[in-house]
Design a protein around this motif. Structure first.
Motif, PDB file in Angstrom:
ATOM      1  N   PRO B 163     -78.002  38.509  53.262  1.00  0.00           N
ATOM      2  CA  PRO B 163     -76.630  39.003  53.123  1.00  0.00           C
ATOM      3  C   PRO B 163     -76.153  39.610  54.439  1.00  0.00           C
ATOM      4  CG  PRO B 163     -78.185  40.482  52.083  1.00  0.00           C
ATOM      5  CD  PRO B 163     -78.978  39.319  52.561  1.00  0.00           C
ATOM      6  N   HIS B 164     -74.898  40.000  54.442  1.00  0.00           N
ATOM      7  CA  HIS B 164     -74.305  40.517  55.666  1.00  0.00           C
ATOM      8  C   HIS B 164     -75.065  41.747  56.185  1.00  0.00           C
ATOM      9  CE1 HIS B 164     -70.344  41.643  57.928  1.00  0.00           C
ATOM     10  NE2 HIS B 164     -71.404  41.644  58.703  1.00  0.00           N
ATOM     11  N   SER B 165     -75.308  42.671  55.265  1.00  0.00           N
ATOM     12  CA  SER B 165     -76.064  43.840  55.726  1.00  0.00           C
ATOM     13  C   SER B 165     -77.512  43.639  55.324  1.00  0.00           C
ATOM     14  CB  SER B 165     -75.502  45.110  55.082  1.00  0.00           C
ATOM     15  OG  SER B 165     -75.427  44.934  53.695  1.00  0.00           O
ATOM     16  N   ASN B 166     -78.337  43.583  56.308  1.00  0.00           N
ATOM     17  CA  ASN B 166     -79.745  43.335  56.053  1.00  0.00           C
ATOM     18  C   ASN B 166     -80.557  44.138  57.071  1.00  0.00           C
ATOM     19  OD1 ASN B 166     -80.228  41.546  58.544  1.00  0.00           O
ATOM     20  ND2 ASN B 166     -78.513  40.544  57.514  1.00  0.00           N
ATOM     21  N   PRO B 167     -81.814  44.351  56.769  1.00  0.00           N
ATOM     22  CA  PRO B 167     -82.596  45.217  57.657  1.00  0.00           C
ATOM     23  C   PRO B 167     -82.964  44.596  58.995  1.00  0.00           C
ATOM     24  CG  PRO B 167     -83.929  44.380  55.848  1.00  0.00           C
ATOM     25  CD  PRO B 167     -82.538  43.974  55.561  1.00  0.00           C
ATOM     26  N   PHE B 168     -82.619  43.334  59.206  1.00  0.00           N
ATOM     27  CA  PHE B 168     -83.117  42.693  60.414  1.00  0.00           C
ATOM     28  C   PHE B 168     -82.089  42.595  61.525  1.00  0.00           C
ATOM     29  CE2 PHE B 168     -86.672  41.928  57.954  1.00  0.00           C
ATOM     30  CZ  PHE B 168     -86.361  41.238  56.800  1.00  0.00           C
ATOM     31  N   TYR B 169     -80.824  42.530  61.158  1.00  0.00           N
ATOM     32  CA  TYR B 169     -79.808  42.339  62.185  1.00  0.00           C
ATOM     33  C   TYR B 169     -78.659  43.286  61.949  1.00  0.00           C
ATOM     34  CZ  TYR B 169     -82.437  38.051  62.470  1.00  0.00           C
ATOM     35  OH  TYR B 169     -83.454  37.152  62.555  1.00  0.00           O
ATOM     36  N   SER B 170     -77.949  43.572  63.013  1.00  0.00           N
ATOM     37  CA  SER B 170     -76.813  44.475  62.852  1.00  0.00           C
ATOM     38  C   SER B 170     -75.671  43.749  62.160  1.00  0.00           C
ATOM     39  CB  SER B 170     -76.372  44.978  64.223  1.00  0.00           C
ATOM     40  OG  SER B 170     -75.508  44.045  64.805  1.00  0.00           O
ATOM     41  N   SER B 171     -74.739  44.537  61.613  1.00  0.00           N
ATOM     42  CA  SER B 171     -73.654  43.918  60.863  1.00  0.00           C
ATOM     43  C   SER B 171     -72.529  43.436  61.746  1.00  0.00           C
ATOM     44  CB  SER B 171     -73.088  44.924  59.857  1.00  0.00           C
ATOM     45  OG  SER B 171     -74.110  45.341  59.008  1.00  0.00           O
ATOM     46  N   GLU B 172     -72.656  43.632  63.024  1.00  0.00           N
ATOM     47  CA  GLU B 172     -71.593  43.157  63.899  1.00  0.00           C
ATOM     48  C   GLU B 172     -71.990  41.823  64.489  1.00  0.00           C
ATOM     49  OE1 GLU B 172     -70.448  47.620  65.331  1.00  0.00           O
ATOM     50  OE2 GLU B 172     -71.109  46.125  66.771  1.00  0.00           O
ATOM     51  N   ALA B 173     -70.990  41.090  64.860  1.00  0.00           N
ATOM     52  CA  ALA B 173     -71.275  39.786  65.449  1.00  0.00           C
ATOM     53  C   ALA B 173     -71.904  39.957  66.821  1.00  0.00           C
ATOM     54  CB  ALA B 173     -69.985  38.982  65.571  1.00  0.00           C
ATOM     55  N   PRO B 174     -72.837  39.127  67.198  1.00  0.00           N
ATOM     56  CA  PRO B 174     -73.469  39.269  68.515  1.00  0.00           C
ATOM     57  C   PRO B 174     -72.486  38.937  69.626  1.00  0.00           C
ATOM     58  CG  PRO B 174     -74.228  37.278  67.442  1.00  0.00           C
ATOM     59  CD  PRO B 174     -73.396  38.010  66.450  1.00  0.00           C
ATOM     60  N   LYS B 175     -72.674  39.606  70.754  1.00  0.00           N
ATOM     61  CA  LYS B 175     -71.725  39.424  71.848  1.00  0.00           C
ATOM     62  C   LYS B 175     -72.069  38.217  72.706  1.00  0.00           C
ATOM     63  CE  LYS B 175     -71.824  44.229  72.660  1.00  0.00           C
ATOM     64  NZ  LYS B 175     -72.869  44.257  71.735  1.00  0.00           N
ATOM     65  N   CYS B 176     -73.260  37.728  72.582  1.00  0.00           N
ATOM     66  CA  CYS B 176     -73.682  36.537  73.330  1.00  0.00           C
ATOM     67  C   CYS B 176     -73.541  36.700  74.825  1.00  0.00           C
ATOM     68  CB  CYS B 176     -72.872  35.306  72.888  1.00  0.00           C
ATOM     69  SG  CYS B 176     -73.100  34.925  71.157  1.00  0.00           S
ATOM     70  N   ASP B 177     -73.883  37.875  75.316  1.00  0.00           N
ATOM     71  CA  ASP B 177     -73.844  38.017  76.767  1.00  0.00           C
ATOM     72  C   ASP B 177     -75.195  38.438  77.310  1.00  0.00           C
ATOM     73  OD1 ASP B 177     -73.977  40.457  75.646  1.00  0.00           O
ATOM     74  OD2 ASP B 177     -72.238  41.298  76.660  1.00  0.00           O
ATOM     75  N   GLY B 178     -76.213  38.328  76.512  1.00  0.00           N
ATOM     76  CA  GLY B 178     -77.546  38.632  77.008  1.00  0.00           C
ATOM     77  C   GLY B 178     -78.033  40.020  76.664  1.00  0.00           C
ATOM     78  N   THR B 179     -77.168  40.823  76.058  1.00  0.00           N
ATOM     79  CA  THR B 179     -77.617  42.184  75.784  1.00  0.00           C
ATOM     80  C   THR B 179     -77.920  42.430  74.313  1.00  0.00           C
ATOM     81  OG1 THR B 179     -75.353  42.888  75.438  1.00  0.00           O
ATOM     82  CG2 THR B 179     -76.239  43.104  77.665  1.00  0.00           C
ATOM     83  N   ASP B 180     -77.777  41.392  73.486  1.00  0.00           N
ATOM     84  CA  ASP B 180     -77.982  41.621  72.054  1.00  0.00           C
ATOM     85  C   ASP B 180     -79.450  41.793  71.739  1.00  0.00           C
ATOM     86  OD1 ASP B 180     -75.686  39.131  72.127  1.00  0.00           O
ATOM     87  OD2 ASP B 180     -75.195  41.080  71.265  1.00  0.00           O
ATOM     88  N   LYS B 181     -79.671  42.567  70.695  1.00  0.00           N
ATOM     89  CA  LYS B 181     -81.058  42.756  70.271  1.00  0.00           C
ATOM     90  C   LYS B 181     -81.090  42.702  68.754  1.00  0.00           C
ATOM     91  CE  LYS B 181     -82.241  46.496  73.498  1.00  0.00           C
ATOM     92  NZ  LYS B 181     -81.847  46.088  74.700  1.00  0.00           N
ATOM     93  N   PRO B 182     -82.195  42.246  68.188  1.00  0.00           N
ATOM     94  CA  PRO B 182     -82.309  42.357  66.734  1.00  0.00           C
ATOM     95  C   PRO B 182     -82.647  43.795  66.346  1.00  0.00           C
ATOM     96  CG  PRO B 182     -84.259  41.355  67.660  1.00  0.00           C
ATOM     97  CD  PRO B 182     -83.321  41.573  68.791  1.00  0.00           C
ATOM     98  N   SER B 183     -82.513  44.089  65.072  1.00  0.00           N
ATOM     99  CA  SER B 183     -82.709  45.474  64.649  1.00  0.00           C
ATOM    100  C   SER B 183     -84.168  45.887  64.651  1.00  0.00           C
ATOM    101  CB  SER B 183     -82.155  45.685  63.244  1.00  0.00           C
ATOM    102  OG  SER B 183     -80.818  45.297  63.208  1.00  0.00           O
ATOM    103  N   GLY B 184     -85.033  44.954  64.558  1.00  0.00           N
ATOM    104  CA  GLY B 184     -86.431  45.344  64.495  1.00  0.00           C
ATOM    105  C   GLY B 184     -87.314  44.207  64.971  1.00  0.00           C
ATOM    106  N   PRO B 185     -88.546  44.501  65.243  1.00  0.00           N
ATOM    107  CA  PRO B 185     -89.438  43.435  65.705  1.00  0.00           C
ATOM    108  C   PRO B 185     -89.837  42.545  64.547  1.00  0.00           C
ATOM    109  CG  PRO B 185     -90.671  45.448  65.454  1.00  0.00           C
ATOM    110  CD  PRO B 185     -89.253  45.789  65.119  1.00  0.00           C
ATOM    111  N   GLY B 186     -90.281  41.384  64.885  1.00  0.00           N
ATOM    112  CA  GLY B 186     -90.785  40.493  63.851  1.00  0.00           C
ATOM    113  C   GLY B 186     -92.297  40.563  63.817  1.00  0.00           C
ATOM    114  N   VAL B 187     -92.835  39.740  62.953  1.00  0.00           N
ATOM    115  CA  VAL B 187     -94.284  39.701  62.845  1.00  0.00           C
ATOM    116  C   VAL B 187     -94.826  38.848  63.993  1.00  0.00           C
ATOM    117  CG1 VAL B 187     -94.800  37.631  61.510  1.00  0.00           C
ATOM    118  CG2 VAL B 187     -95.782  39.826  60.817  1.00  0.00           C
ATOM    119  N   SER B 188     -96.083  39.057  64.369  1.00  0.00           N
ATOM    120  CA  SER B 188     -96.577  38.271  65.508  1.00  0.00           C
ATOM    121  C   SER B 188     -96.742  36.824  65.126  1.00  0.00           C
ATOM    122  CB  SER B 188     -97.952  38.760  65.956  1.00  0.00           C
ATOM    123  OG  SER B 188     -98.062  40.109  65.797  1.00  0.00           O
ATOM    124  N   LEU B 189     -96.418  35.976  66.066  1.00  0.00           N
ATOM    125  CA  LEU B 189     -96.553  34.549  65.825  1.00  0.00           C
ATOM    126  C   LEU B 189     -97.757  34.017  66.596  1.00  0.00           C
ATOM    127  CD1 LEU B 189     -92.808  33.591  66.165  1.00  0.00           C
ATOM    128  CD2 LEU B 189     -94.105  33.888  64.078  1.00  0.00           C
TER     129      LEU B 189
END
Lengths: 272, 423
Positions: B163-189
């Protein structure tokens, strides 16, 4: 900040929905203005196409050797390409009766050939003449066949006539081709003469029988005839062939055991 | 009512035919329009069919090194997947090929949110495949099996939605200029493939994660043997620094394997944009009506040169893709979408497509992949290399929610026939 509908495709350009317009408008727009190049980068769809594009297959003969179906006309373009000429033999309007009158479409017959042993014939019906011709050219390229040429007498110079007497039949029309000496020219009716010119046969005597008025059958019969030139077993084929592995088909049990003598069954460009 | 008298004008009417206006010099003026006695309905059907709007996918080199990270919600092909939900990644048997047991390779992912559904504000489909053709041939038989038979597939597709609000990403649209970050780390791959969860660790250095023993062995042989000791020496300071799939910063994960397919970004465009191009080109007509005799037995040529149903479906296929020959994906999420089939055989019927395993609702066509992708991936063209005619994905029509992060959907592969067509 509406949650639904506000951001179409939610965050960027997703698939689905009408909002899916990508950043490709730029370069694509530039290409759209002005004439679109016919020879845009060809992206092959079949495995054979990919092999040809890479350059692993150099001549059409390799494809003919293994009877592989050619599904993309660009393959022929790349392999025979520039020397291939095409000619529209006939545009025939055909009609279909509908409640609101007659619906006319145009059927185009096109012959392609490089005057050096390859001919193809294509038929396409379409609402517009240009579309029909274009479609027929593509179909003709897909149906290109090899034609075997031989000598009438002394084996001097390049082969110039059919290797032996061959005959082809379609409907009631039978066309018989007989080897002719150099300088005889193509002795045939107007229609098969054109086909034979494209095939690269310089001298031949022909004889036909049946209702040659039916152009369709007449052309088809000459085509069948040309197809048979490579089907005829002559003494130079008596040697046992060593089978070559096809570009992408697996060895079957039949081919697994090579049978003795070594004659690579490849191009017969310079016929003995 | 004198029937005989009335009959004559009707007879006369029947004899009237439209003749061509061209004047003939040599030939006799016997030009008659030929009426089609046979059904030439192929072209007809195509024109009258209701075409659903299709979105095409094209692949390009990514603009920047960070364009394909997961917090930008990309659609991409090749490389390693940008998991939407970075925690509940599929594991266990679902990431292995059921035939050979090797972990599957990532083919592509499609970011396809559903605007109407709140819970599918973010929605991505991931497609995985075993690169072995032998497995794909066996998979051919498996896909025909109907439930409740258990099927073992070598091609798998997963759907994930958030859904729109979720624990992994912010609710705003990404700016696509290289400074975006996800809200939290993922599991190791996994260090080798960068695709699956790396829950197994190298026993000596305890830094390298792997998804399966096979990958650990391969990585060990191809260089980890040497690195392992170095990692052991520099142990504490390396803990927080390895960019092992934890995309806290805008960093690409380094993947050790070189057998992954090259990475591309996928761009979408509507197919209707290409329709206009074609019609412009049709403008020039040639006045090439020849003067030779017209006859109606030319149709005998049609049977030879227009071919059987296989050739017809191939011709239709070629015509549709000719508008944009470098397309790799066709997207049309609708219950009535049929998809474009290159071959006539090997198509599923309604009954062959199983119901959603989570909500038992029907599945509908979502998208299909075309063989041009093989060309872009640079797949070899040997005897045993990968080849298909098209891969079609069917997903739950309701896009249901389930307890699993990644839900499996149904995939259908159509093979290119190797049959020989002798004219």
């Amino acid at each position: 900040m509406a949650e639904r509908g506000g951001e179409r495709g939610s965050f960027g350009r997703g698939f689905g929905g009408r909002g899916g317009r990508g950043d490709r408008g730029g370069p694509r727009g530039r290409r759209r203005a002005g004439r679109r190049e016919e020879e845009e980068k060809w992206v092959p769809v079949t495995k054979l196409g990919r092999l040809v594009k890479e350059g692993k297959i150099r001549s059409v003969e390799q494809i003919y050797l293994h009877s592989l179906p050619i599904k993309e006309y660009q393959i022929i373009d790349q392999l025979i390409g520039p020397s291939l000429k095409d000619e529209v033999m006939k545009i025939m309007p055909v009609q279909k009766q509908t409640r609101a009158g007659q619906r006319t479409r145009f059927k185009a017959f096109v012959v392609v050939g490089d005057s050096n042993g390859h001919v193809g014939l294509g038929v396409k019906c379409s609402k517009e003449v240009a579309t029909a011709i274009r479609g027929a050219i593509i179909l003709a390229k897909l149906s290109v066949i090899p034609v075997r040429r031989g000598y009438w007498g002394n084996k001097i110079g390049k082969p110039h006539t059919v290797p032996c007497k061959v005959t082809g039949k379609c409907g009631s029309v039978t066309v018989r081709m007989v080897p002719a000496p150099r300088g005889a020219g193509i002795v045939a009716a107007r229609v098969p003469k054109k086909v034979l010119q494209f095939a690269g046969i310089d001298d031949v005597f022909t004889s036909s029988r049946g209702s040659t008025k039916t152009l369709g059958n007449f052309v088809k019969a000459t085509f069948e005839c040309l197809l048979k030139t490579y089907g005829f077993l002559t003494p130079d084929f008596w040697r046992e062939t060593r089978f070559v592995k096809s570009p992408f088909q697996e060895y079957t049990d039949l081919l697994a055991k090579p049978t003795g003598k070594l004659l690579i069954a490849e191009d017969h460009v310079a016929d003995a | 009512m004198d029937g005989s008298v009335k009959g004559d004008p009707i007879e006369e009417l029947k004899e009237l035919q439209i003749t061509s206006l061209d004047d003939d010099d040599d030939e006799e003026r016997e030009q008659e329009m030929v009426t089609d006695e046979y059904e030439d309905d192929d072209d007809d059907e195509e024109d009258e069919e209701e075409q659903e709007p299709v979105t095409l996918g094209f692949i390009e080199k990514p603009k920047n090194s960070w364009s394909l990270l997961r917090h930008l919600f990309p659609s991409k092909a090749g490389g390693s997947p940008a998991w939407l939900d970075p925690i509940n990644i599929p594991s266990g048997r679902s990431c292995l090929c059921d035939m050979c047991g090797e972990p599957l390779h990532f083919v592509l992912q499609v970011y396809a949110p559903i605007v109407e559904k709140e819970s599918a504000f973010h929605r991505t489909l991931f497609l995985f495949m075993c690169p072995s053709m032998a497995c794909l041939l066996r998979d051919q038989h498996e896909q025909w099996k109907r439930p409740p038979e258990k099927t073992s597939r070598s091609v798998k597709v997963f759907r994930c939605q958030l859904p729109h609000s979720n624990p992994f990403y912010s609710s705003e649209a990404p700016k696509c200029d290289g400074t975006d970050k996800p809200s939290g780390p993922g599991v190791s791959l996994c260090n080798w493939c960068g695709t699956w969860k790396g829950d197994k660790v190298c026993s000596s250095c305890r830094k390298a994660h792997y998804c399966s023993q096979k990958h650990q062995v391969v990585h060990w042989r191809s260089g980890h043997k040497i690195e392992c000791q170095q990692l052991n020496l520099f142990s504490p300071s390396f803990d927080s620094n390895h960019g092992n799939g934890e995309t806290t910063s805008a960093q690409r994960q380094k993947v050790a394997s070189n057998s992954l397919w090259p990475e591309y970004e996928m761009i979408n465009e509507d197919e209707s944009e290409y329709d206009t191009e074609m019609s412009e080109y049709n403008g020039q007509t040639n006045a090439l009506v020849s003067k030779t005799r017209v006859d109606d037995t030319m149709k005998s040529l049609l049977s030879t040169f227009e071919g059987d149903s296989d050739r017809k479906s191939w011709a239709t296929f070629q015509e549709r893709i000719a508008k944009a020959p470098d397309q790799v994906l066709r997207y049309c999420r609708s219950a009535s979408a049929k998809g474009l089939w290159p071959m006539s055989g090997g198509r599923p019927s309604k009954a062959d497509i199983p119901k959603c395993s989570y909500c038992s609702g029907p599945r509908c066509f979502e998208f299909q992949i075309l063989p041009q992708l093989l060309y872009y991936f640079g797949v070899k063209n040997d005897v045993d290399s990968l080849d298909w005619a098209t891969i079609v994905v069917y997903t739950c029509e309701a896009s249901c929610e389930a307890s699993v992060g990644y839900k499996e959907e149904f995939v259908w592969v159509q093979h290119s026939s190797q049959s020989v067509n002798v004219p």
